[in-house]
Scaffold this active site. Structure first.
Site, PDB file in Angstrom:
ATOM      1  CE1 TYR A   1      -4.076  -1.943  -0.166  1.00 33.95           C
ATOM      2  CE2 TYR A   1      -3.025  -3.384   1.364  1.00 33.95           C
ATOM      3  CZ  TYR A   1      -4.059  -2.602   0.556  1.00 33.95           C
ATOM      4  OH  TYR A   1      -4.767  -4.245  -0.059  1.00 33.95           O
TER       5      TYR A   1
ATOM      6  CG  HIS B   1     -14.115  -1.359  -1.782  1.00 39.27           C
ATOM      7  ND1 HIS B   1     -13.876  -1.797  -3.305  1.00 39.27           N
ATOM      8  CD2 HIS B   1     -15.056  -1.899  -1.040  1.00 39.27           C
ATOM      9  CE1 HIS B   1     -14.846  -2.799  -3.097  1.00 39.27           C
ATOM     10  NE2 HIS B   1     -15.681  -2.741  -1.435  1.00 39.27           N
TER      11      HIS B   1
ATOM     12  CB  CYS C   1      -6.094   2.712  15.225  1.00 38.27           C
ATOM     13  SG  CYS C   1      -5.395   1.345  17.216  1.00 38.27           S
TER      14      CYS C   1
ATOM     15  CB  THR D   1     -16.516  -1.429 -11.445  1.00 41.95           C
ATOM     16  OG1 THR D   1     -17.101  -2.707 -10.271  1.00 41.95           O
ATOM     17  CG2 THR D   1     -17.964  -0.957 -11.463  1.00 41.95           C
TER      18      THR D   1
HETATM   19  P1  OAD Z   1     -11.866  -4.773 -11.605  1.00 41.05           P
HETATM   20  O1  OAD Z   1     -10.054  -4.487 -12.272  1.00 41.05           O
HETATM   21  O2  OAD Z   1     -12.282  -6.039 -11.472  1.00 41.05           O
HETATM   22  O3  OAD Z   1     -12.526  -4.154 -13.136  1.00 41.05           O
HETATM   23  C1  OAD Z   1     -12.742  -3.110 -14.058  1.00 41.05           C
HETATM   24  C2  OAD Z   1     -13.259  -2.757 -15.047  1.00 41.05           C
HETATM   25  O4  OAD Z   1     -13.073  -1.258 -15.710  1.00 41.05           O
HETATM   26  C3  OAD Z   1     -13.845  -4.112 -16.383  1.00 41.05           C
HETATM   27  O5  OAD Z   1     -14.588  -3.883 -16.235  1.00 41.05           O
HETATM   28  C4  OAD Z   1     -13.225  -2.848 -17.122  1.00 41.05           C
HETATM   29  O6  OAD Z   1     -13.324  -3.551 -18.817  1.00 41.05           O
HETATM   30  C5  OAD Z   1     -12.397  -1.504 -17.186  1.00 41.05           C
HETATM   31  N1  OAD Z   1     -12.186  -0.700 -17.457  1.00 41.05           N
HETATM   32  C6  OAD Z   1     -11.244  -1.093 -18.130  1.00 41.05           C
HETATM   33  N2  OAD Z   1     -10.343   0.557 -18.598  1.00 41.05           N
HETATM   34  C7  OAD Z   1     -11.698   0.941 -18.700  1.00 41.05           C
HETATM   35  C8  OAD Z   1     -11.061   2.553 -19.722  1.00 41.05           C
HETATM   36  N3  OAD Z   1     -10.430   3.094 -19.978  1.00 41.05           N
HETATM   37  N4  OAD Z   1     -12.693   2.676 -19.341  1.00 41.05           N
HETATM   38  C9  OAD Z   1     -13.746   2.168 -18.172  1.00 41.05           C
HETATM   39  N5  OAD Z   1     -14.033   1.391 -17.643  1.00 41.05           N
HETATM   40  C10 OAD Z   1     -12.588   0.895 -18.038  1.00 41.05           C
HETATM   41  O7  OAD Z   1     -12.172  -3.702 -10.938  1.00 41.05           O
HETATM   42  P2  OAD Z   1     -13.182  -3.214 -10.139  1.00 41.05           P
HETATM   43  O8  OAD Z   1     -14.155  -3.329 -11.150  1.00 41.05           O
HETATM   44  O9  OAD Z   1     -12.495  -1.458  -9.777  1.00 41.05           O
HETATM   45  O10 OAD Z   1     -11.704  -4.255  -4.352  1.00 41.05           O
HETATM   46  O11 OAD Z   1     -12.770  -4.036  -8.775  1.00 41.05           O
HETATM   47  C11 OAD Z   1     -13.812  -4.239  -8.039  1.00 41.05           C
HETATM   48  C12 OAD Z   1     -12.537  -4.182  -6.796  1.00 41.05           C
HETATM   49  O12 OAD Z   1     -12.317  -5.634  -6.898  1.00 41.05           O
HETATM   50  C13 OAD Z   1     -11.780  -2.792  -6.017  1.00 41.05           C
HETATM   51  O13 OAD Z   1     -12.265  -2.515  -5.359  1.00 41.05           O
HETATM   52  C14 OAD Z   1     -11.009  -4.047  -4.905  1.00 41.05           C
HETATM   53  C15 OAD Z   1     -10.690  -4.893  -5.474  1.00 41.05           C
HETATM   54  O14 OAD Z   1     -10.356  -6.365  -5.302  1.00 41.05           O
HETATM   55  C16 OAD Z   1     -10.814  -4.390  -2.982  1.00 41.05           C
HETATM   56  O15 OAD Z   1     -10.108  -4.386  -2.684  1.00 41.05           O
HETATM   57  C17 OAD Z   1     -11.716  -5.129  -1.249  1.00 41.05           C
END
Ligand code: OAD
Length: 225
Positions: free
Chosen positions: A52, A103, A111, A170
């Site tokens: 991180y 998140h 802490c 997402t």
């Molecule tokens: P992901 O990496 O799972 O998904 C990213 C999404 O963004 C995918 O659907 C891609 O198609 C899309 N994408 C990529 N580039 C893009 C662009 N230029 N414009 C628009 N869309 C684009 O990420 P998240 O869905 O955010 O949680 O992941 C959800 C959670 O899983 C995160 O918050 C994290 C992770 O594990 C924790 O760490 C608790």
């Protein structure tokens, strides 16, 4: 008009922050169990802090993009709540005010002894003392797998009271966020997906537009301004 927007890693991709599930994404190079679970932190806190600290350090090199800025502009025209799964600070740096980091956030420290929260230094260490209770029990203020995301009651209340729920960038892999669109539909709220490609839950959306966030988000926002 009341709108709730959920954002994911895709909105920050064009700012230069890797998504999680792309071929070269964060989860291709790191095991979730090692760096994103309470058990991983208990086993090797130095490794987790290093992970991180690295991501926090990257924030200095990236800027909000046209999609973050468009959402900040939208807030001036409609009643908007942005709920982000992202732990970067690009929404707030674009000027977003009504924002929930469900998140957690890289800029936060927590802490795990007394629950106190404060602004994280650039580099966090296992030996850092909590400013409230002085215990060396500091951790990044990130919601890990197996932990409850923040402000769920407020988020569900806002979604079910909205006119429109929009999901941006997402993949729909991680619950409870992946269930928000279905929840909105059950409450009779209109739904829209803006993403590079269809998410895992495309049938939960009444409408969808696919393309890079820096193009499709400003185009959509322009219909309100
Ligand atoms: P992901 O990496 O799972 O998904 C990213 C999404 O963004 C995918 O659907 C891609 O198609 C899309 N994408 C990529 N580039 C893009 C662009 N230029 N414009 C628009 N869309 C684009 O990420 P998240 O869905 O955010 O949680 O992941 C959800 C959670 O899983 C995160 O918050 C994290 C992770 O594990 C924790 O760490 C608790």
């Amino acid at each position: 008009m009341k709108i709730v927007v959920l954002t994911g890693a895709g909105i920050s991709a064009e700012s230069g922050i890797e998504t999680f599930r792309a071929e070269t994404g964060l989860w291709a190079n790191h095991r979730v169990e090692d760096v994103a679970t309470p058990e991983g932190f208990a086993k090797d806190p130095d490794l987790v802090h290093a992970f991180y600290n690295g991501r926090r350090g990257q924030l200095a090199d990236v800027q909000p993009n046209a999609a973050h800025k468009a959402l900040a502009l939208l807030e001036k025209h409609v009643d908007l709540l942005v709920v982000t799964q992202n732990v970067d600070d690009l929404h707030e740096r674009a000027g977003q005010r009504n924002l929930i980091h469900m998140h957690g956030e890289l800029r936060g420290a927590l802490c795990h002894g007394c629950g106190h929260r404060w602004a994280a230094p650039d580099t966090m260490n296992t030996t850092d003392a909590c400013p409230a209770c002085a215990a060396a029990k500091t951790r990044p203020d990130i919601v890990w797998f197996g932990e409850m995301p923040y402000q769920m009651d407020r988020i569900f209340d806002a979604i079910t009271a909205a006119d429109l729920f929009v999901s941006i960038g997402t993949s729909g892999n991680v619950y409870p966020a992946a269930g928000f669109a279905a929840e909105a539909q059950r409450a009779g709220v209109d739904t829209l997906e803006l993403n590079l490609e269809p998410s895992n839950t495309p049938t939960d959306f009444a409408d969808a537009r696919y393309g890079p966030a820096t193009e499709i988000v400003p185009d959509w926002v322009a219909t309100f301004t």
